[in-house]
Design an enzyme around this catalytic site. Structure first.
Site, short mmCIF file in Angstrom:
data_model
loop_
_atom_site.label_atom_id
_atom_site.label_comp_id
_atom_site.label_asym_id
_atom_site.label_seq_id
_atom_site.Cartn_x
_atom_site.Cartn_y
_atom_site.Cartn_z
CB ALA A 158 7.83 -2.85 4.31
N GLY B 20 5.20 -2.09 8.69
CA GLY B 20 6.54 -1.75 9.14
C GLY B 20 6.61 -0.40 9.85
CD GLU C 295 6.27 -5.15 11.64
OE1 GLU C 295 6.29 -4.78 10.45
OE2 GLU C 295 6.49 -6.32 11.98
CD GLU D 41 2.41 -6.10 8.35
OE1 GLU D 41 1.33 -5.91 8.95
OE2 GLU D 41 3.48 -5.56 8.69
N1 CO8 Z 1 4.51 0.98 0.03
C1 CO8 Z 1 4.69 1.62 -1.14
N2 CO8 Z 1 3.93 2.68 -1.50
C2 CO8 Z 1 2.99 3.11 -0.66
C3 CO8 Z 1 2.75 2.48 0.59
C4 CO8 Z 1 3.59 1.37 0.93
N3 CO8 Z 1 3.48 0.74 2.11
N4 CO8 Z 1 1.73 3.12 1.20
C5 CO8 Z 1 1.35 4.11 0.39
N5 CO8 Z 1 2.08 4.11 -0.75
C6 CO8 Z 1 1.99 5.00 -1.91
C7 CO8 Z 1 0.77 4.68 -2.74
O1 CO8 Z 1 1.03 3.60 -3.60
C8 CO8 Z 1 0.56 5.99 -3.45
O2 CO8 Z 1 1.48 6.08 -4.52
P1 CO8 Z 1 0.98 6.52 -6.00
O3 CO8 Z 1 0.50 7.94 -5.80
O4 CO8 Z 1 2.22 6.39 -6.83
O5 CO8 Z 1 -0.13 5.59 -6.36
C9 CO8 Z 1 0.96 7.04 -2.43
O6 CO8 Z 1 1.75 6.35 -1.45
C10 CO8 Z 1 -0.23 7.65 -1.69
O7 CO8 Z 1 -1.00 6.58 -1.15
P2 CO8 Z 1 -2.58 6.44 -1.40
O8 CO8 Z 1 -2.97 7.10 -2.68
O9 CO8 Z 1 -2.91 4.99 -1.24
O10 CO8 Z 1 -3.14 7.30 -0.17
P3 CO8 Z 1 -4.55 7.11 0.52
O11 CO8 Z 1 -4.70 8.30 1.44
O12 CO8 Z 1 -5.62 6.83 -0.45
O13 CO8 Z 1 -4.37 5.80 1.43
C11 CO8 Z 1 -3.23 4.33 2.97
C12 CO8 Z 1 -3.47 5.79 2.51
C13 CO8 Z 1 -4.51 3.78 3.60
C14 CO8 Z 1 -2.13 4.40 4.01
C15 CO8 Z 1 -2.83 3.46 1.75
O14 CO8 Z 1 -1.77 4.11 1.07
C16 CO8 Z 1 -2.36 2.09 2.12
O15 CO8 Z 1 -3.17 1.23 2.42
N6 CO8 Z 1 -1.03 1.86 2.08
C17 CO8 Z 1 -0.45 0.55 2.33
C18 CO8 Z 1 -0.47 0.24 3.81
C19 CO8 Z 1 0.10 -1.14 4.05
O16 CO8 Z 1 -0.45 -2.14 3.61
N7 CO8 Z 1 1.22 -1.19 4.79
C20 CO8 Z 1 1.86 -2.43 5.11
C21 CO8 Z 1 2.88 -2.75 4.08
S1 CO8 Z 1 3.58 -4.38 4.28
C22 CO8 Z 1 4.66 -4.18 5.54
O17 CO8 Z 1 4.81 -3.13 6.11
C23 CO8 Z 1 5.44 -5.39 5.93
C24 CO8 Z 1 6.44 -5.11 7.03
C25 CO8 Z 1 7.40 -6.26 7.19
C26 CO8 Z 1 8.32 -6.34 5.98
C27 CO8 Z 1 9.38 -7.34 6.20
C28 CO8 Z 1 10.39 -7.34 5.07
C29 CO8 Z 1 9.78 -7.57 3.75
#
Ligand code: CO8
Length: 255
Positions: free
Chosen positions: A66, A112, A115, A135
Site C-alpha cells: 500500500a 498490500g 495481499e 507491515e
Molecule cells: N509506498 C509508497 N512509496 C513507496 C513504497 C510504498 N509501499 N515502496 C517504495 N516506494 C517508493 C520509495 O519511497 C521511493 O520513492 P522516492 O524515490 O520518492 O524516495 C521509490 O518507491 C523507490 O523505492 P526505494 O528507493 O526504496 O527502492 P529500493 O530498491 O531501495 O527498495 C524496497 C525497494 C525494499 C521495496 C523499498 O522501497 C521498501 O521497503 N518499500 C516499502 C515496502 C513496504 O513496507 N510495503 C508495505 C507497505 S504497508 C502495506 O502494504 C499495508 C497493506 C494494508 C493496508 C491497509 C489499508 C491501510
C-alpha cells in the site's frame, strides 16, 4: 473512467492489467485501487474476457505495498475505512470474480502487493521476485486480507513466520511452500502466464465460474453443498451440452 495508474490490454480472451506507478514501485494508492476495481467490474461482465492477468510495470516490482505516504498521518477511523474499502473494492472483488485472475509477480510483492497476489486465484512469479509482509516493521499488520489468506494457503506456522519476521522470501522458497505455483525467468513470466490463461480460456466459462465459487467456499461448512448445487446447475447449461456432445463426437468443444 480514465485510468492513470493502470494499463489494460487484451490478447484474444485474456486481458492483462499492468499496475504502473513506477515512481513508487507500483505501490497501491486509493486511486489505483479504485481503477483496478472499476476495470475488474467491467471485465467481469464482459463475456469476451475469459481470464485476467495482473502484473506490475517494469522489471523490479509487482507491487511494493500500500502507498505508505498516503496513509502516514491517518487515525483509526480513516485507516479502518481505507482497509475496508480496499478489501471490498479490490481484494475480495478479485476472489469473487467469475473468471480466473492470475498474478504474474514480476518483482517485489510486499505488504498490500503480496495481499493482492494472495487474492488472485493463481500465482506465477519471476526468479527476481521477493515476497513478504513487512507491515510489522511499520508498527502495523497486514490490512488487505494477508492475515487470513496467507495461513489458508501455506498453513499458520509458515504464515506466522512470514508475518512476524517481516522477512522477504525468494521466489524459489515461495514455490517450495506453495505460495506461488511456478517460477520462471522474468522474460518468460508473462508468456507463461498467457499460455496458462489460453489453456483455461479453452474450457467452459460457465463451469469455471461455478468452480471458483465452490473452491472459494472450500474453507467453510457450505463447500460440499455448493459443489453439489453447482454440479447440478451445470447440467442444464449450454456448455455442458457442448462439452459432452463434443466428447461423443470426438471433436474439441467450442465454448
Ligand atoms: N509506498 C509508497 N512509496 C513507496 C513504497 C510504498 N509501499 N515502496 C517504495 N516506494 C517508493 C520509495 O519511497 C521511493 O520513492 P522516492 O524515490 O520518492 O524516495 C521509490 O518507491 C523507490 O523505492 P526505494 O528507493 O526504496 O527502492 P529500493 O530498491 O531501495 O527498495 C524496497 C525497494 C525494499 C521495496 C523499498 O522501497 C521498501 O521497503 N518499500 C516499502 C515496502 C513496504 O513496507 N510495503 C508495505 C507497505 S504497508 C502495506 O502494504 C499495508 C497493506 C494494508 C493496508 C491497509 C489499508 C491501510
Amino acid at each position: 473512467m480514465n485510468y492513470e495508474n493502470i494499463a489494460v490490454s487484451t490478447e484474444g480472451k485474456t486481458t492483462v492489467i499492468t499496475i504502473s506507478r513506477p515512481q513508487a514501485l507500483n505501490a497501491l494508492n486509493a486511486a489505483t485501487i479504485s481503477e483496478l476495481g472499476d476495470v475488474l467490474d467491467r471485465l467481469d461482465s464482459d463475456a469476451s474476457c475469459r481470464v485476467v492477468i495482473i502484473t506490475g510495470s517494469g522489471d523490479k516490482s509487482f507491487v511494493a505495498g500500500a502507498d505508505i505516504k498516503e496513509f502516514s498521518d491517518f487515525g483509526t477511523a480513516e485507516a479502518e475505512e481505507l482497509a475496508r474499502n480496499g478489501q471490498r473494492t479490490l481484494f475480495t472483488r478479485i476472489e469473487h470474480m467469475t473468471k480466473p485472475v492470475i498474478a504474474a509477480i514480476n518483482g517485489f510483492a510486499l505488504g498490500g502487493g503480496l495481499e493482492l497476489a494472495l487474492a488472485c486465484h493463481i500465482r506465477y512469479a519471476s526468479q527476481n521476485a521477493r515476497l513478504g509482509l513487512p507491515e510489522v516493521t511499520l508498527g502495523l499488520i497486514p490490512g488487505y486480507g494477508g492475515t487470513q489468506r496467507l495461513p489458508k494457503l501455506i498453513g499458520k506456522g509458515l504464515a506466522n513466520e512470514i508475518i512476524f519476521s517481516a522477512k522477504m522470501i525468494s521466489a524459489t522458497r515461495a514455490a517450495e511452500i506453495g505460495l506461488v505455483n511456478e517460477v520462471f525467468s522474468l522474460e518468460e513470466l508473462l508468456p507463461k502466464a498467457k499460455e496458462l490463461a489460453a489453456s483455461i480460456a479453452a474450457n467452459s466459462p460457465m463451469a469455471i465460474a461455478e468452480a471458483i465459487n465452490a473452491v472459494n467456499l472450500s474453507d467453510t461448512d457450505r463447500g460440499y453443498e455448493a459443489e453439489i448445487k453447482s454440479f447440478g446447475v451445470l447440467f442444464e447449461k449450454e456448455d455442458k451440452k457442448e462439452g459432452v456432445t463434443a466428447f461423443l463426437e470426438k471433436r474439441k468443444p467450442n465454448f
